[in-house]
Write a protein that holds these residues in place. Structure first.
Motif, short mmCIF file in Angstrom:
data_model
loop_
_atom_site.label_atom_id
_atom_site.label_comp_id
_atom_site.label_asym_id
_atom_site.label_seq_id
_atom_site.Cartn_x
_atom_site.Cartn_y
_atom_site.Cartn_z
N LEU A 48 0.83 -1.20 0.00
CA LEU A 48 0.00 0.00 0.00
C LEU A 48 0.87 1.26 0.00
N PHE A 49 1.90 1.27 0.86
CA PHE A 49 2.79 2.44 0.91
C PHE A 49 3.57 2.58 -0.41
N TYR A 50 3.86 1.48 -1.04
CA TYR A 50 4.52 1.53 -2.35
C TYR A 50 3.62 2.28 -3.35
N GLN A 51 2.34 1.95 -3.31
CA GLN A 51 1.42 2.64 -4.22
C GLN A 51 1.31 4.12 -3.88
N LEU A 52 1.25 4.45 -2.59
CA LEU A 52 1.10 5.85 -2.17
C LEU A 52 2.34 6.67 -2.49
N LEU A 53 3.55 6.08 -2.32
CA LEU A 53 4.76 6.85 -2.60
C LEU A 53 4.84 7.21 -4.09
N HIS A 54 4.23 6.37 -4.92
CA HIS A 54 4.27 6.67 -6.35
C HIS A 54 3.30 7.78 -6.75
N VAL A 55 2.39 8.16 -5.84
CA VAL A 55 1.61 9.39 -6.06
C VAL A 55 2.55 10.59 -6.05
N GLY A 56 3.49 10.58 -5.09
CA GLY A 56 4.49 11.64 -5.04
C GLY A 56 5.41 11.60 -6.25
N VAL A 57 5.83 10.38 -6.64
CA VAL A 57 6.69 10.24 -7.81
C VAL A 57 6.00 10.79 -9.05
N ALA A 58 4.69 10.56 -9.15
CA ALA A 58 3.94 11.02 -10.32
C ALA A 58 3.87 12.55 -10.40
N LEU A 59 4.03 13.21 -9.24
CA LEU A 59 3.98 14.67 -9.23
C LEU A 59 5.32 15.30 -9.57
#
Length: 531
Positions: free
Chosen positions: A41-52
């Motif tokens: 889950l945290f892997y998916q959430l950290l990629h929200v930041g990466v996407a920005l």
């Protein structure tokens, strides 16, 4: 920085910082937790930041280099389209699109390694393209503007490239990076944050205009300095850098320490130029300063040091010539008035003789009077004609009253139809009206009527005399030209010279009653009727 909240570069920078924060924080939480499902889950959430990060970095580069025309909603939406689609597919997309598989590695730490799907590779390539584009935009603009922005642009480049470098090292497996070790890529976020922090606080990223604004001053022939709120030099153009070298100054030092007589708080445009030593030659610069404000807070100054050496030298030459002219005029006046006084003394003695020819003696007296007038007019023209002293707001009525009291009025009358206030040198403007009134009486006759009134942008002086023929109008302003036996020929030349020195215009026209009409126009608008 709060005062520039509406600036696109500030908004995008903080959006970029927020994306890096999400990336770093969720990476740390992923590392700390041991439950594989929570880690995923945290892997998916950290990629929200990466996407920005990458798209906002690219948009920030556009704003930072003043390419605001590209920051339209359609462009921003296009740049954010792929990252947005990536995030959606990351959470709700079909299996294997973003995450092709998950491997759990048990040990001292529980590690979760994700196998990337095809969408992830497309997303990564897109991020790489945007990052490289941002670096190129910033680098090219910094190169174009000059060395004073190299440090700032370099720090932004370090912050932008550190995640890219860490990703490449992890993919290649260069120790300590590798598939079966702790993911060190999020550490690049800390490196990027440090680089950005130094750019903000050391090189005042948001206290100065974006890069492209500096191109306005880069090629200026004047030395141009950008100072921070404390008066320290943070940017100069090429001419300013040359001046700094001659003055043994450097970036970061207060401009006042380089130019001791320079004071931002008391600086005025009429201040005397500042002398500086340039390779043994004294040159003069005139400082001009404008504050830089963000909201209601002053964040710096733009100071221009304009080289006025040639004008200063010309001014000094003119002052020397004026002094010589004053001395010459005083000498001539003294040398003429002394024998004139002697002649006038003998004339008075001759008048005491009852057998003397009274008519001849009267002609001698008239000649003496004319010589005295010529000496007075030449002295006034030489000493004050083309120089204007300190100006004051003067009532034109009062000026006319004083002038009228000094002339031989005979039977003439003066009609004043204005209550205008003029901004003029009290001494020289008095000569103007004395000579205009005297000229009207000499040429219009002893019972002439003189009217002073308003015209559009100025005033007129008109008489009821016979006027001035067209053939003589060009010549009346020539020195020594007169058609009156009592005239000196210098009065109107003095009038025109003083009017020109005030920045006004003197013209001659026909009066309403066939007399002469002089108009003085070009008076500032604030010198309004009745002011």
């Amino acid at each position: 920085m709060r005062t520039r909240g509406a600036d696109p570069s500030v908004v995008l920078f903080f959006g970029l910082s927020f994306g890096a924060f999400l990336w770093t924080e969720f990476s740390a939480l992923k590392l700390l937790h041991t439950d594989p499902d929570v880690k995923l889950l945290f892997y998916q959430l950290l990629h929200v930041g990466v996407a920005l990060v990458s798209p906002l970095l690219f948009l920030f580069a556009l704003a930072y280099t003043d390419r605001h025309r590209w920051l339209r909603w359609d462009v921003v939406a296009g740049v954010m389209a792929i990252p947005t689609l990536f995030v959606v597919l990351l959470f709700v997309g079909p299996d294997d699109a973003v995450i092709a598989g998950v491997n759990v590695i048990e040990g001292d730490l529980t590690l979760v390694r994700v196998e990337d799907g095809p969408v992830f590779y497309v997303f990564s390539l897109y991020n790489l393209t945007l990052t490289v584009a941002a670096i190129v935009v910033i680098g090219l603009e910094a190169r174009r503007v000059g060395p004073s922005y190299y440090q700032q642009a370099g720090l932004l480049t370090v912050g932008a490239t550190s995640p890219l470098v860490f990703v490449i090292l992890s993919r290649v497996g260069v120790p300590p990076f590798g598939f079966e070790t702790i993911n060190l890529v999020p550490v690049s976020g800390a490196i990027a944050a440090t680089a950005f922090a130094v750019a903000i606080f050391r090189y005042r990223l948001f206290s100065l205009p974006p890069l492209a604004y500096a191109t306005v001053i880069k090629y200026s022939p004047d030395g141009t300095f950008v100072l921070d709120a404390d008066g320290r030099i943070v940017h100069v153009n090429e001419r300013g850098r040359t001046l700094l070298e001659h003055l043994d100054g450097d970036f970061g030092s207060p401009l006042a320490s380089v130019l001791p007589s320079f004071d931002l708080e008391t600086l005025a445009s009429e201040d005397d130029p500042i002398p500086i030593d340039v390779d043994g030659e004294i040159r003069y610069v005139r400082p001009l300063a404008e504050p830089l404000e963000r909201g209601n807070r002053r964040v710096g100054w733009v100071v221009v040091l304009r080289d006025v050496t040639e004008s200063q030298r010309s001014r000094r030459r003119l002052e020397a010539q004026y002094e010589q002219m004053d001395a010459f005029a005083a000498t001539v006046s003294h040398d003429l008035r002394n024998p004139l006084a002697v002649a006038q003394g003998y004339l008075e003695l001759a008048r005491e003789d009852a057998d003397a020819d009274s008519e001849a003696l009267e002609n001698v007296a008239i000649a003496h009077s004319r010589m005295e007038s010529i000496v007075t007019d030449i002295l006034a023209l030489a000493r004050r004609g083309d120089r204007v002293g300190e100006r004051e707001n003067l009532s034109l009525g009062s000026v006319l009253d004083t002038a009228w009291s000094t002339v031989d009025r005979k039977e003439a009358t003066l009609v004043v139809e204005t209550d205008r206030t003029i901004h003029a040198d009290p001494t020289t403007i008095q000569h103007v009206f004395e000579n205009l009134l005297r000229n009207a009486i000499e040429h219009g006759g002893p019972d002439v009527e003189i009217t002073v009134g308003d015209v559009d942008g100025g005033i007129f002086v008109e008489d009821t005399g016979t006027g001035i023929p067209e053939t003589e109008r060009e010549a009346i302003f020539d020195p020594g030209y007169t058609t009156s036996p009592d005239g000196t020929g210098y009065g109107l030349e003095l009038v025109r010279t003083i009017v020109d020195a005030h920045g006004w215009t003197l013209s001659l026209d026909d009066g309403s009653t066939e007399g002469a009409r002089f108009e003085i126009t070009g008076l500032p608008s604030e010198q309004a009727r009745g002011s």
